[in-house]
Design a protein around this motif. Structure first.
Motif, PDB file in Angstrom:
ATOM      1  N   VAL A   1      26.707  10.133  28.963  1.00 40.77           N
ATOM      2  CA  VAL A   1      26.832  10.475  30.378  1.00 40.77           C
ATOM      3  C   VAL A   1      27.144   9.247  31.219  1.00 40.77           C
ATOM      4  CG1 VAL A   1      25.629  11.426  32.384  1.00 40.77           C
ATOM      5  CG2 VAL A   1      25.298  12.452  30.127  1.00 40.77           C
ATOM      6  N   LEU A   2      26.356   8.175  31.050  1.00 39.44           N
ATOM      7  CA  LEU A   2      26.516   6.951  31.842  1.00 39.44           C
ATOM      8  C   LEU A   2      27.131   5.839  30.994  1.00 39.44           C
ATOM      9  CD1 LEU A   2      23.025   6.973  33.607  1.00 39.44           C
ATOM     10  CD2 LEU A   2      25.200   7.807  34.521  1.00 39.44           C
ATOM     11  N   PRO A   3      27.873   4.925  31.621  1.00 38.91           N
ATOM     12  CA  PRO A   3      28.465   3.817  30.855  1.00 38.91           C
ATOM     13  C   PRO A   3      27.413   2.976  30.140  1.00 38.91           C
ATOM     14  CG  PRO A   3      29.454   3.968  33.040  1.00 38.91           C
ATOM     15  CD  PRO A   3      28.287   4.900  33.037  1.00 38.91           C
ATOM     16  N   ASP A   4      26.260   2.789  30.772  1.00 39.49           N
ATOM     17  CA  ASP A   4      25.182   1.987  30.181  1.00 39.49           C
ATOM     18  C   ASP A   4      23.897   2.808  30.178  1.00 39.49           C
ATOM     19  OD1 ASP A   4      26.678  -0.478  29.785  1.00 39.49           O
ATOM     20  OD2 ASP A   4      26.675  -0.644  31.974  1.00 39.49           O
ATOM     21  N   ALA A   5      23.731   3.624  29.170  1.00 40.40           N
ATOM     22  CA  ALA A   5      22.541   4.474  29.087  1.00 40.40           C
ATOM     23  C   ALA A   5      21.329   3.639  28.702  1.00 40.40           C
ATOM     24  CB  ALA A   5      22.758   5.582  28.063  1.00 40.40           C
ATOM     25  N   ARG A   6      20.189   3.964  29.284  1.00 43.10           N
ATOM     26  CA  ARG A   6      18.947   3.283  28.940  1.00 43.10           C
ATOM     27  C   ARG A   6      18.403   3.883  27.651  1.00 43.10           C
ATOM     28  NH1 ARG A   6      16.718   4.127  33.247  1.00 43.10           N
ATOM     29  NH2 ARG A   6      15.406   5.945  32.748  1.00 43.10           N
ATOM     30  N   ILE A   7      18.150   3.022  26.695  1.00 46.36           N
ATOM     31  CA  ILE A   7      17.670   3.450  25.378  1.00 46.36           C
ATOM     32  C   ILE A   7      16.252   2.936  25.184  1.00 46.36           C
ATOM     33  CG2 ILE A   7      18.119   3.480  22.905  1.00 46.36           C
ATOM     34  CD1 ILE A   7      20.357   4.714  24.579  1.00 46.36           C
ATOM     35  N   THR A   8      15.337   3.823  24.787  1.00 44.37           N
ATOM     36  CA  THR A   8      13.957   3.424  24.552  1.00 44.37           C
ATOM     37  C   THR A   8      13.672   3.418  23.055  1.00 44.37           C
ATOM     38  OG1 THR A   8      13.157   5.692  24.718  1.00 44.37           O
ATOM     39  CG2 THR A   8      13.243   4.425  26.747  1.00 44.37           C
ATOM     40  N   THR A   9      12.788   2.533  22.646  1.00 43.74           N
ATOM     41  CA  THR A   9      12.441   2.428  21.226  1.00 43.74           C
ATOM     42  C   THR A   9      10.929   2.419  21.060  1.00 43.74           C
ATOM     43  OG1 THR A   9      12.454   0.005  21.258  1.00 43.74           O
ATOM     44  CG2 THR A   9      14.540   1.121  20.724  1.00 43.74           C
ATOM     45  N   THR A  10      10.502   2.744  19.845  1.00 41.07           N
ATOM     46  CA  THR A  10       9.099   2.647  19.465  1.00 41.07           C
ATOM     47  C   THR A  10       9.030   2.316  17.983  1.00 41.07           C
ATOM     48  OG1 THR A  10       6.949   3.772  19.515  1.00 41.07           O
ATOM     49  CG2 THR A  10       8.847   5.095  18.903  1.00 41.07           C
ATOM     50  N   THR A  11       8.014   1.557  17.599  1.00 38.22           N
ATOM     51  CA  THR A  11       7.853   1.157  16.197  1.00 38.22           C
ATOM     52  C   THR A  11       6.474   1.602  15.718  1.00 38.22           C
ATOM     53  OG1 THR A  11       9.315  -0.744  16.484  1.00 38.22           O
ATOM     54  CG2 THR A  11       7.841  -0.765  14.578  1.00 38.22           C
ATOM     55  N   LEU A  12       6.425   2.106  14.503  1.00 37.82           N
ATOM     56  CA  LEU A  12       5.149   2.563  13.948  1.00 37.82           C
ATOM     57  C   LEU A  12       5.150   2.362  12.445  1.00 37.82           C
ATOM     58  CD1 LEU A  12       5.113   6.346  13.303  1.00 37.82           C
ATOM     59  CD2 LEU A  12       7.080   5.305  14.442  1.00 37.82           C
ATOM     60  N   ARG A  13       3.990   2.520  11.877  1.00 32.78           N
ATOM     61  CA  ARG A  13       3.842   2.455  10.425  1.00 32.78           C
ATOM     62  C   ARG A  13       3.436   3.826   9.917  1.00 32.78           C
ATOM     63  NH1 ARG A  13       2.386  -0.667   5.869  1.00 32.78           N
ATOM     64  NH2 ARG A  13       0.805   0.393   4.596  1.00 32.78           N
ATOM     65  N   LEU A  14       4.127   4.254   8.877  1.00 33.11           N
ATOM     66  CA  LEU A  14       3.775   5.494   8.195  1.00 33.11           C
ATOM     67  C   LEU A  14       2.951   5.126   6.969  1.00 33.11           C
ATOM     68  CD1 LEU A  14       7.076   7.633   8.242  1.00 33.11           C
ATOM     69  CD2 LEU A  14       5.053   7.882   9.687  1.00 33.11           C
ATOM     70  N   ASP A  15       1.695   5.544   6.972  1.00 32.37           N
ATOM     71  CA  ASP A  15       0.806   5.293   5.840  1.00 32.37           C
ATOM     72  C   ASP A  15       0.846   6.480   4.885  1.00 32.37           C
ATOM     73  OD1 ASP A  15      -0.255   2.728   6.573  1.00 32.37           O
ATOM     74  OD2 ASP A  15      -1.323   3.755   8.214  1.00 32.37           O
ATOM     75  N   PRO A  16       0.352   6.295   3.654  1.00 34.81           N
ATOM     76  CA  PRO A  16       0.303   7.421   2.716  1.00 34.81           C
ATOM     77  C   PRO A  16      -0.421   8.620   3.327  1.00 34.81           C
ATOM     78  CG  PRO A  16      -0.112   5.388   1.549  1.00 34.81           C
ATOM     79  CD  PRO A  16      -0.062   5.034   3.007  1.00 34.81           C
TER      80      PRO A  16
ATOM     81  N   GLN B   1       0.802  -1.214   0.000  1.00 37.93           N
ATOM     82  CA  GLN B   1       0.000   0.000   0.000  1.00 37.93           C
ATOM     83  C   GLN B   1       0.845   1.278   0.000  1.00 37.93           C
ATOM     84  OE1 GLN B   1      -3.303  -0.287  -0.333  1.00 37.93           O
ATOM     85  NE2 GLN B   1      -2.922  -2.504  -0.411  1.00 37.93           N
ATOM     86  N   GLY B   2       2.166   1.119  -0.077  1.00 33.33           N
ATOM     87  CA  GLY B   2       3.047   2.271  -0.135  1.00 33.33           C
ATOM     88  C   GLY B   2       3.467   2.803   1.214  1.00 33.33           C
ATOM     89  N   GLY B   3       3.209   2.058   2.294  1.00 29.36           N
ATOM     90  CA  GLY B   3       3.590   2.529   3.618  1.00 29.36           C
ATOM     91  C   GLY B   3       5.024   2.159   3.965  1.00 29.36           C
ATOM     92  N   PHE B   4       5.499   2.670   5.101  1.00 28.69           N
ATOM     93  CA  PHE B   4       6.841   2.370   5.610  1.00 28.69           C
ATOM     94  C   PHE B   4       6.740   2.001   7.080  1.00 28.69           C
ATOM     95  CE2 PHE B   4       8.215   4.401   1.803  1.00 28.69           C
ATOM     96  CZ  PHE B   4       9.514   3.981   1.578  1.00 28.69           C
ATOM     97  N   ARG B   5       7.592   1.071   7.455  1.00 32.80           N
ATOM     98  CA  ARG B   5       7.731   0.699   8.862  1.00 32.80           C
ATOM     99  C   ARG B   5       8.981   1.390   9.392  1.00 32.80           C
ATOM    100  NH1 ARG B   5       6.073  -3.478  12.222  1.00 32.80           N
ATOM    101  NH2 ARG B   5       7.556  -4.128  13.842  1.00 32.80           N
ATOM    102  N   ILE B   6       8.859   2.041  10.546  1.00 34.08           N
ATOM    103  CA  ILE B   6       9.999   2.752  11.113  1.00 34.08           C
ATOM    104  C   ILE B   6      10.116   2.418  12.595  1.00 34.08           C
ATOM    105  CG2 ILE B   6       8.558   4.822  11.439  1.00 34.08           C
ATOM    106  CD1 ILE B   6      11.140   6.477  11.179  1.00 34.08           C
ATOM    107  N   THR B   7      11.336   2.081  13.000  1.00 39.81           N
ATOM    108  CA  THR B   7      11.654   1.849  14.409  1.00 39.81           C
ATOM    109  C   THR B   7      12.590   2.952  14.867  1.00 39.81           C
ATOM    110  OG1 THR B   7      11.421  -0.554  14.176  1.00 39.81           O
ATOM    111  CG2 THR B   7      12.657   0.253  16.078  1.00 39.81           C
ATOM    112  N   LEU B   8      12.217   3.645  15.921  1.00 43.77           N
ATOM    113  CA  LEU B   8      12.985   4.777  16.439  1.00 43.77           C
ATOM    114  C   LEU B   8      13.520   4.462  17.824  1.00 43.77           C
ATOM    115  CD1 LEU B   8      10.622   7.774  15.512  1.00 43.77           C
ATOM    116  CD2 LEU B   8      12.763   7.167  14.379  1.00 43.77           C
ATOM    117  N   ALA B   9      14.756   4.849  18.064  1.00 41.97           N
ATOM    118  CA  ALA B   9      15.358   4.762  19.395  1.00 41.97           C
ATOM    119  C   ALA B   9      15.739   6.172  19.826  1.00 41.97           C
ATOM    120  CB  ALA B   9      16.587   3.853  19.378  1.00 41.97           C
TER     121      ALA B   9
END
Length: 424
Positions: free
Chosen positions: A328-343, A291-299
Motif C-alpha cells: 500500500v505505502l512506499p515504505d511500510a512499517r514492518i514489526t518483528t518479534t523473536t522467540l524460542r520454541l522449546d520441545p 536441548q532441541g529448541g528452535f529460535r524463530i524471528t517473525l516479521a
C-alpha cells in the motif's frame, strides 16, 4: 355541433361505410358459428367415450396428424394417437388419474402422426357428466408444444454447455491453485510441520499462500500470507509474492528486509487505479542449543498474529503490533518479534478466513467466529503437535459449513518432545 360517425379509430371506415359485398363478408366473420370456432381453433379438440374411443375430433388436430376424419372417428382410441412411451404413460398414470379425479391438466405427451413424425403436445382432459352426475364422455384439449419443446431443448443444451464450462473452470482453478502452493514443505530435522489449505469456493481462485524452505545451512524460511481479492488477479499477486519472498530471503534473510522487498515490488507494480496488497508473516528458523529448541524471528506486515501453544498448556497470540499492509505505502512499517520454541511448543500461523468465518445459528448466518474464540480453541489444544493442530483446524472449518466465505491457509510447526517426555 358535430355528429359522431361510425368510423373506426384513426379514420378507419365503420361497417356502414363498407361496400355491400365487403359488409356481408365482414358480418360473416363476426358471426362465426360455434362449430367453425371448434373446427379451426388454435388447439386440438377431441371427444372420446369413457373407454377412450374417439367420437369427435376437430379439423386442427386432424391437420396436425395428417388423418382424415373417417380414419379416426369410431375407429381409433385416443391412446392409438400416442407414441409407444405415451401409451404406456396414458395407461399407467393419465387414465387412472382422470378416472379418480375427473380431470387432469397440462400433461406433456407425444402424438404420432400418420407419417410417423412426432408432435409434442400439452394435454388437458375433463370427464363430462350428466345431470345426475353419471360420466358420459371425455373432452380433451391439446396444445401444440413444438415451440416449447424446441425452447426447452435449447435451454437444456445451454445448461449442459454451462455445466461443462463450469467444470472446465473449476478444473483450471484447481490446477492454478495447486501451482500457487508448495508441492511439499521442507523437511526440517527436529521439527514437526503440517499445513492445510481450505478452499471456500471451487469457482474462484483464492489468494492465500504459505511455504517452508531451506536458506543457508541450518536455517529455514517460512511465510504465510493473504492477497486481497479472488480470481485471476489475486492469483497473479499470489504467484509474484511467493517467488519474491523466496528470492528476497536468499539475498537477505532478515525478515523485515524480506517483507520490505516485497512491499517495494508490489507498490511499484500495482500503484495505479487498481492497487493490490497483501498481508504476510515471514519467519526465519534456526536450531537453538542442545536441548532441541528452535529460535524463530517473525516479521508481520499487517497479518493476524500467530498463535503460540506452549508445552505447559498455555496459549496466546504473539504480539506483532503496528505492522502495515504490504504494497500500500512506499515504505511500510514492518514489526518483528523473536522467540524460542522449546520441545512441546507449537506455533500456528493462519489467514483471516478462519477468524472471519460465521458460526451458524438456528436462523441466519450466525456470528463471526472471531479472535477470542480462536484463542480459546488454541488453549483447549495446548499442549499439542503440528499434526494434531491441523487436524483440529480442519474439523473446526468443517463445522462452519458454508459460513467460511474466504479461503483459509494454516501452517503449524512443533518441536517434538524428547522420547519419554511426552505427556500421557
Amino acid at each position: 355541433m358535430t355528429s359522431r360517425t361510425n368510423g373506426g379509430e384513426d379514420g378507419a371506415p365503420g361497417e356502414e361505410d363498407r361496400p355491400p359485398q365487403e359488409q356481408a363478408e365482414f358480418s360473416a366473420l363476426l358471426e362465426d358459428s360455434a362449430e367453425d370456432l371448434y373446427e379451426h381453433a388454435h388447439c386440438g379438440y377431441l371427444s372420446t367415450l369413457l373407454d377412450g374411443q374417439i367420437a369427435k375430433i376437430n379439423t386442427t388436430l386432424l391437420d396436425w396428424l395428417g388423418y382424415r376424419r373417417d380414419d379416426v372417428v369410431g375407429r381409433k382410441y385416443f391412446s392409438d394417437l400416442l407414441t409407444v412411451g405415451g401409451r404406456l404413460y396414458y395407461e399407467t398414470h393419465f387414465a387412472p388419474t382422470l378416472r379418480m379425479h375427473g380431470e387432469i391438466s397440462g400433461v406433456a405427451l407425444e402424438l404420432e402422426a400418420a407419417d410417423g413424425t412426432r408432435l409434442p403436445v400439452l394435454v388437458t382432459s375433463t370427464v363430462r357428466t350428466g345431470s345426475e352426475g353419471q360420466p358420459f364422455l371425455i373432452r380433451t384439449t391439446l396444445f401444440d408444444a413444438r415451440d416449447r419443446r424446441a425452447y426447452e431443448t435449447e435451454l437444456l443444451r445451454a445448461r449442459q454447455e454451462a455445466d461443462k464450462e463450469r467444470d472446465r473452470l473449476r478444473a483450471l482453478n484447481t490446477t492454478l491453485q495447486r501451482t500457487l502452493l508448495p508441492p511439499a514443505l521442507a523437511n526440517v530435522p527436529g521439527l514437526d510441520v503440517s499445513a492445510h489449505y481450505h478452499i471456500a469456493s471451487a469457482d474462484e481462485v483464492g489468494g492465500d499462500f504459505y511455504d517452508l524452505f531451506p536458506l543457508a545451512a541450518g536455517t529455514w524460511g517460512l511465510f504465510l500470507g493473504d492477497v486481497c481479492g479472488k480470481g485471476a488477479a489475486a492469483a497473479a499477486i499470489t504467484s509474484l509474492a511467493r517467488y519474491t519472498l523466496r528470492a528476497a530471503a536468499v539475498y537477505d534473510p532478515d525478515p523485515a528486509a524480506v517483507l520490505g522487498n516485497l512491499n517495494t515490488v508490489l507498490n511499484h507494480e500495482y500503484n495505479g487505479t487498481d492497487p493490490r496488497f497483501c498481508t504476510v508473516i515471514f519467519g526465519v528458523l534456526t536450531p537453538d542449543g542442545d536441548q532441541g529448541g528452535f529460535r524463530i524471528t517473525l516479521a508481520s506486515g499487517g497479518h493476524p498474529p500467530a498463535l503460540l501453544m506452549r508445552a505447559d498448556g498455555t496459549a496466546d497470540f504473539l504480539p506483532t503490533p503496528g505492522g502495515q499492509l504490504i504494497g500500500v505505502l512506499p515504505d511500510a512499517r514492518i514489526t518483528t518479534t523473536t522467540l524460542r520454541l522449546d520441545p512441546g511448543d507449537t506455533l500456528l500461523l493462519h489467514t483471516d478466513g478462519l477468524t472471519e468465518a460465521h458460526v451458524h445459528a438456528t436462523t441466519g448466518r450466525g456470528d463471526r467466529y472471531g479472535d477470542d474464540a480462536f484463542l480459546d480453541f488454541g488453549r483447549s489444544l495446548a499442549p499439542t503437535t503440528a499434526t494434531a493442530t491441523i487436524d483440529a483446524v480442519r474439523d473446526l472449518l468443517d463445522t462452519f459449513g458454508t459460513g467460511v466465505d474466504a479461503d483459509t491457509a494454516v501452517l503449524a510447526i512443533n518441536v517434538p518432545r524428547a522420547p519419554g517426555d511426552e505427556q500421557q
